[in-house]
Scaffold this active site. Structure first.
Site, short mmCIF file in Angstrom:
data_model
loop_
_atom_site.label_atom_id
_atom_site.label_comp_id
_atom_site.label_asym_id
_atom_site.label_seq_id
_atom_site.Cartn_x
_atom_site.Cartn_y
_atom_site.Cartn_z
N LYS A 1 0.87 -1.46 -0.19
CA LYS A 1 -0.48 0.08 0.20
C LYS A 1 1.51 1.62 0.07
CE LYS A 1 -1.54 -1.37 3.67
NZ LYS A 1 -2.79 -1.76 5.00
N THR B 1 -8.47 10.05 7.30
CA THR B 1 -8.42 8.48 7.25
C THR B 1 -8.22 7.45 8.38
OG1 THR B 1 -5.90 9.08 7.50
CG2 THR B 1 -7.02 9.59 5.02
N GLY C 1 -8.26 4.34 9.60
CA GLY C 1 -9.08 2.52 9.08
C GLY C 1 -8.46 2.42 7.84
N THR C 2 -8.23 3.45 7.30
CA THR C 2 -8.19 2.98 5.68
C THR C 2 -7.55 1.09 5.69
OG1 THR C 2 -5.90 4.05 5.76
CG2 THR C 2 -7.97 5.52 4.57
N GLY C 3 -6.46 1.57 6.48
CA GLY C 3 -5.56 0.04 6.23
C GLY C 3 -6.90 -1.14 6.61
N CYS C 4 -7.09 -0.90 8.01
CA CYS C 4 -7.92 -1.86 7.67
C CYS C 4 -9.61 -2.03 7.04
CB CYS C 4 -8.95 -1.40 9.37
SG CYS C 4 -7.69 -1.23 10.47
N1 LIG Z 1 -5.83 10.11 1.42
C1 LIG Z 1 -5.90 9.31 0.96
N2 LIG Z 1 -6.23 9.32 -0.40
C2 LIG Z 1 -6.87 8.15 -1.47
N3 LIG Z 1 -6.51 7.04 -0.96
C3 LIG Z 1 -5.43 7.00 0.23
C4 LIG Z 1 -5.51 7.63 0.56
N4 LIG Z 1 -4.95 7.46 1.87
C5 LIG Z 1 -4.89 6.13 1.70
N5 LIG Z 1 -5.66 5.55 0.86
C6 LIG Z 1 -5.73 4.11 0.43
O1 LIG Z 1 -5.86 3.46 1.40
C7 LIG Z 1 -5.49 2.27 1.93
C8 LIG Z 1 -5.16 1.84 2.82
O2 LIG Z 1 -3.43 2.26 2.92
P1 LIG Z 1 -2.41 3.51 4.08
O3 LIG Z 1 -3.06 4.73 4.18
O4 LIG Z 1 -0.87 3.45 3.19
O5 LIG Z 1 -2.91 1.88 4.69
P2 LIG Z 1 -2.19 1.53 6.72
O6 LIG Z 1 -3.93 2.43 7.15
O7 LIG Z 1 -2.58 0.10 6.86
O8 LIG Z 1 -1.41 2.67 7.04
C9 LIG Z 1 -4.95 2.14 0.43
O9 LIG Z 1 -4.89 1.32 -0.50
C10 LIG Z 1 -3.93 3.44 -0.39
O10 LIG Z 1 -3.71 3.57 -1.13
C1 LIG Z 2 -6.97 -1.75 16.78
C2 LIG Z 2 -6.85 -1.83 15.79
N1 LIG Z 2 -6.44 -1.96 14.79
C3 LIG Z 2 -5.49 -1.18 13.72
C4 LIG Z 2 -5.48 -0.05 13.63
C5 LIG Z 2 -4.71 0.41 12.23
O1 LIG Z 2 -5.57 1.29 11.53
P1 LIG Z 2 -5.24 1.96 10.25
O2 LIG Z 2 -6.72 1.09 9.43
O3 LIG Z 2 -5.44 3.25 10.22
O4 LIG Z 2 -3.68 1.66 9.80
C6 LIG Z 2 -5.57 0.54 14.38
N2 LIG Z 2 -6.07 2.22 14.47
N3 LIG Z 2 -6.59 0.18 15.92
#
Ligand SMILES: Nc1ncnc2c1ncn2[C@@H]1O[C@H](COP(=O)(O)OP(=O)(O)O)[C@@H](O)[C@H]1O
Ligand SMILES: Cc1ncc(COP(=O)(O)O)c(N)n1
Length: 263
Positions: free
Chosen positions: A173, A204, A206-209
């Site tokens: 990602k 943003t 929770g994006t990864g989850c």
């Molecule tokens: N500002 C944003 N605009 C659009 N897509 C986003 C943005 N930030 C993250 N993403 C997308 O959200 C998903 C989760 O990515 P990321 O934020 O890198 O993960 P995590 O939450 O694990 O740190 C990926 O598909 C990423 O490209």
């Molecule tokens: C309990 C728990 N699990 C995972 C995440 C990561 O969150 P994110 O999706 O923003 O990277 C979090 N903040 N809390």
């Protein structure tokens, strides 16, 4: 029949990430969501104020209750907190006949650690080998492999380093890079670049989850990995665009954006 999807993850009391994000995503995508809670966090838009992991027997018992009676068509893992929990969950996944999406959650958006440093080796050698798709962000790639990505071209090197630990597919990602939100999906032979416009939205959490749960939901419906990841990327992009302010810090993505848009 509605497919069953199981999340094995930590609870986020603020409702934006973790188990809460996973179950909301599953509802939005039309699957039956179930949960194995690994840890409880006291968390809000400002950060993580406390975290308590569950005993390994409590995690195993929840998993067995769900899998032995109800059955699962896909599993997603998130925060696993400790080496002991990582190893127990890896063993449970290895004995389950369903695809596994492994989000190797390391650190929250606010920099709070959600995984003990002593668990990294278990993630590399026990958890990644049983993943159908692993979905590390760039900080997790650096933690797990030592590869530091600063440009899109370097995503390939990161993917190869994670694939070396044995997941069938890896989705790196690139959400933390400047410019478009670009992710790279590969199994070592096929490459799929997933590009979406970056939404200039600080909400943003929770994006990864959300992305990992959306992939698991697609796999449970019988989609291929590239199809499930493509649909999940569209869902998370819409959820980021609709992310909203909550509390005094970083608000959540909107899991219900498609309902609100009437689509
Ligand atoms: N500002 C944003 N605009 C659009 N897509 C986003 C943005 N930030 C993250 N993403 C997308 O959200 C998903 C989760 O990515 P990321 O934020 O890198 O993960 P995590 O939450 O694990 O740190 C990926 O598909 C990423 O490209
Ligand atoms: C309990 C728990 N699990 C995972 C995440 C990561 O969150 P994110 O999706 O923003 O990277 C979090 N903040 N809390």
């Amino acid at each position: 029949m509605i497919p069953n999807v199981l999340t094995v993850a930590g609870s986020d009391s603020g409702g934006g990430a973790g188990i809460q994000a996973d179950l909301k995503t599953m509802l939005a995508l039309g699957v039956h969501g179930m949960s194995v809670v690994t840890a409880v966090t006291a968390q809000n838009s400002l950060g993580v104020q406390g975290a308590w992991e569950l005993p390994v027997e409590a995690v195993r018992a929840q998993y067995r209750s769900v899998v032995d009676d109800i059955g699962v068509q896909a599993v997603k893992t998130g925060m696993l907190a400790s080496a002991e929990l990582v190893e127990a969950v890896a063993e449970l996944l290895a004995g389950t006949d369903a695809p596994a999406v492994v989000d190797p959650v390391g650190v929250s958006k606010h920099g709070d650690s959600l995984l003990a440093a002593s668990a990294l080796d278990s993630v590399r050698t026990r958890l990644l080998p049983v993943a159908t798709v692993a979905t590390p962000n760039l900080d997790e790639v650096a933690q797990l492999t030592g590869v530091r990505v600063e440009s899109e071209e370097e995503l390939r090197r990161a993917a190869a380093a994670v694939l070396a630990y044995g997941p069938r597919w890896v989705l790196i990602k690139g959400g933390h890079l400047p410019g478009d939100a670009v992710d790279l999906l590969t199994d070592g032979s096929e490459e799929h670049w997933l590009r979406a416009p970056r939404h200039d939205n600080r909400h943003t959490h929770g994006t990864g989850c959300t992305l990992a749960s959306a992939i698991a939901s697609g796999l449970a419906k019988g989609r291929s990995v590239p199809e499930a990841v493509t649909a999940a990327k569209q869902y998370v992009t819409g959820a980021v665009a609709a992310g909203f302010a909550l509390g005094g810090g970083i608000g959540p993505v909107d899991h219900g954006w498609r309902f609100r848009a009437g689509a």
